[in-house]
Design an enzyme around this catalytic site. Structure first.
Site, PDB file in Angstrom:
ATOM      1  N   CYS A 157     -18.045 -19.504  51.917  1.00  0.00           N
ATOM      2  CA  CYS A 157     -19.291 -19.631  52.682  1.00  0.00           C
ATOM      3  C   CYS A 157     -20.364 -18.929  51.859  1.00  0.00           C
ATOM      4  CB  CYS A 157     -19.147 -18.962  54.047  1.00  0.00           C
ATOM      5  SG  CYS A 157     -20.699 -18.907  54.978  1.00  0.00           S
ATOM      6  N   ASP A 196     -29.080 -25.885  51.951  1.00  0.00           N
ATOM      7  CA  ASP A 196     -28.089 -25.197  52.786  1.00  0.00           C
ATOM      8  C   ASP A 196     -28.521 -25.368  54.241  1.00  0.00           C
ATOM      9  OD1 ASP A 196     -25.968 -23.395  53.548  1.00  0.00           O
ATOM     10  OD2 ASP A 196     -27.429 -21.791  53.711  1.00  0.00           O
ATOM     11  N   SER A 197     -27.636 -24.968  55.143  1.00  0.00           N
ATOM     12  CA  SER A 197     -27.983 -24.998  56.566  1.00  0.00           C
ATOM     13  C   SER A 197     -29.068 -23.974  56.899  1.00  0.00           C
ATOM     14  CB  SER A 197     -26.737 -24.691  57.385  1.00  0.00           C
ATOM     15  OG  SER A 197     -26.206 -23.447  56.982  1.00  0.00           O
ATOM     16  N   GLU A 224     -26.242 -12.181  59.344  1.00  0.00           N
ATOM     17  CA  GLU A 224     -27.637 -12.508  59.671  1.00  0.00           C
ATOM     18  C   GLU A 224     -28.278 -11.469  60.583  1.00  0.00           C
ATOM     19  OE1 GLU A 224     -28.275 -16.524  60.774  1.00  0.00           O
ATOM     20  OE2 GLU A 224     -27.930 -17.150  58.711  1.00  0.00           O
ATOM     21  N   HIS A 261     -22.882 -17.378  52.633  1.00  0.00           N
ATOM     22  CA  HIS A 261     -23.356 -16.085  53.156  1.00  0.00           C
ATOM     23  C   HIS A 261     -22.499 -14.915  52.641  1.00  0.00           C
ATOM     24  CE1 HIS A 261     -25.593 -18.371  56.146  1.00  0.00           C
ATOM     25  NE2 HIS A 261     -26.083 -17.252  56.647  1.00  0.00           N
ATOM     26  N   CYS A 321     -23.957 -25.243  50.374  1.00  0.00           N
ATOM     27  CA  CYS A 321     -23.389 -24.909  51.681  1.00  0.00           C
ATOM     28  C   CYS A 321     -21.949 -25.426  51.665  1.00  0.00           C
ATOM     29  CB  CYS A 321     -24.198 -25.615  52.756  1.00  0.00           C
ATOM     30  SG  CYS A 321     -23.502 -25.500  54.411  1.00  0.00           S
TER      31      CYS A 321
HETATM   32  N1  DGL Z   1     -23.899 -21.131  54.497  1.00  0.00           N
HETATM   33  C1  DGL Z   1     -23.026 -22.001  55.258  1.00  0.00           C
HETATM   34  C2  DGL Z   1     -21.775 -22.347  54.444  1.00  0.00           C
HETATM   35  O1  DGL Z   1     -21.684 -22.060  53.258  1.00  0.00           O
HETATM   36  C3  DGL Z   1     -22.581 -21.391  56.565  1.00  0.00           C
HETATM   37  C4  DGL Z   1     -23.602 -21.227  57.631  1.00  0.00           C
HETATM   38  C5  DGL Z   1     -23.512 -22.246  58.718  1.00  0.00           C
HETATM   39  O2  DGL Z   1     -22.570 -22.228  59.539  1.00  0.00           O
HETATM   40  O3  DGL Z   1     -24.421 -23.063  58.775  1.00  0.00           O
HETATM   41  O4  DGL Z   1     -20.847 -22.929  54.971  1.00  0.00           O
END
Ligand code: DGL
Length: 268
Positions: free
Chosen positions: A187, A11-12, A155, A189, A74
């Site tokens: 997403c 993931d990022s 976050e 998150h 991600c």
């Molecule tokens: N977790 C990332 C996603 O699922 C989002 C976070 C980011 O912008 O890097 O898209």
């Protein structure tokens, strides 16, 4: 490829730990290697070229670590870089993303007709969810909306309080999302705020949390390829490209337990 090889997940940043957590619960005998690209976070406002460049580097690293399958945990990378990662990896390992399993799930549900999708700008602007859902099931109507404040909000720890309630309400009350019967949390998150979103809708909208769906799809793919590990000797390794105490602290929010985050910079 052998069943006892690890599963690679990236993931990022630390958001993909929600997917890693769901995988660990469903497939406790699998070894996991997680890479969070915290040095380049967020991916959500980066170009397709940049997201692809980072994703290919990470996928090559996970391949070097002998992963049998790479999970792009991600949405932004799944929407922008999946095809390029598949091309790069070829038949050396399997590659799955977080979007296709959700599309497969949602298009198989007869009671769903009007779907909302929320995610980063990179995910929503790519139009990937809409295109894939419409391609599979043209009867469905899909509306999508970028919700870029949600990642920094989560976050920074604004969860279940006045600030997060106000931001969630402000996004979800927009007229674009009027009349949806289901909402895809596009997403990794967002599972953290699923309860609040459910509350906003008085539990009347079906909230689709991809982490469990992705884990179930992963099990299906491993079974189909005879790659489920039954041998035990499970290991978990968590790497991040930049390390701070802050990442360590929030990783617990996403993985629900203390983990050892190791710093590893792939871009030296
Ligand atoms: N977790 C990332 C996603 O699922 C989002 C976070 C980011 O912008 O890097 O898209």
């Amino acid at each position: 490829m052998q069943p006892d090889q690890p599963i690679g997940i990236f993931d990022s940043g630390v958001g993909g730990l929600t997917v890693a957590n769901a995988i660990r619960h469903l497939l406790p005998d699998e070894s996991l290697i997680y890479f969070g690209d915290t040095a380049h976070l967020p991916y959500g406002d980066k170009s397709k070229e940049t997201i692809t460049y980072y994703s290919e580097h990470i996928a090559a690293f996970l391949l070097e670590q002998q992963c049998k399958i790479i999970v792009i945990a991600c949405n932004t990378a799944s929407a922008n870089a999946y095809e390029d990662v598949v091309k790069l990896i070829g038949n050396q390992a399997l590659v799955v993303n977080v979007i296709d399993p959700v599309v497969e799930y949602i298009t198989s549900q007869e009671n769903i007709s009007t779907i909302g999708v929320i995610g980063t700008k990179g995910t929503i602007n790519s139009g990937t969810y809409e295109a894939k859902i419409k391609n599979t099931s043209p009867r469905l109507s899909v509306v999508s909306m970028a919700t870029p404040l949600l990642v920094p909000m989560i976050e920074e720890g604004f969860i279940f309080d006045d600030i997060s309630n106000a931001i969630i309400r402000s996004y979800l009350s927009k007229k674009e999302l009027n009349g949806i019967d289901s909402l895809i949390l596009g997403c990794t998150h967002y599972p953290i705020i699923k309860n609040q979103i459910n509350k906003f809708y008085n539990f009347k909208v079906n909230i689709i949390d991809s982490s469990k769906i992705v884990a179930m799809n992963l099990r299906k793919v491993l079974l189909a390829n005879k790659l489920v590990n039954t041998g035990g000797n499970t290991q978990m390794r968590f790497y991040v490209s930049d390390y701070t105490d802050y990442f360590k602290a929030i990783s617990k929010l996403f993985f629900e337990e203390d983990i050892l985050l190791e710093k590893l910079n792939l871009w030296k």
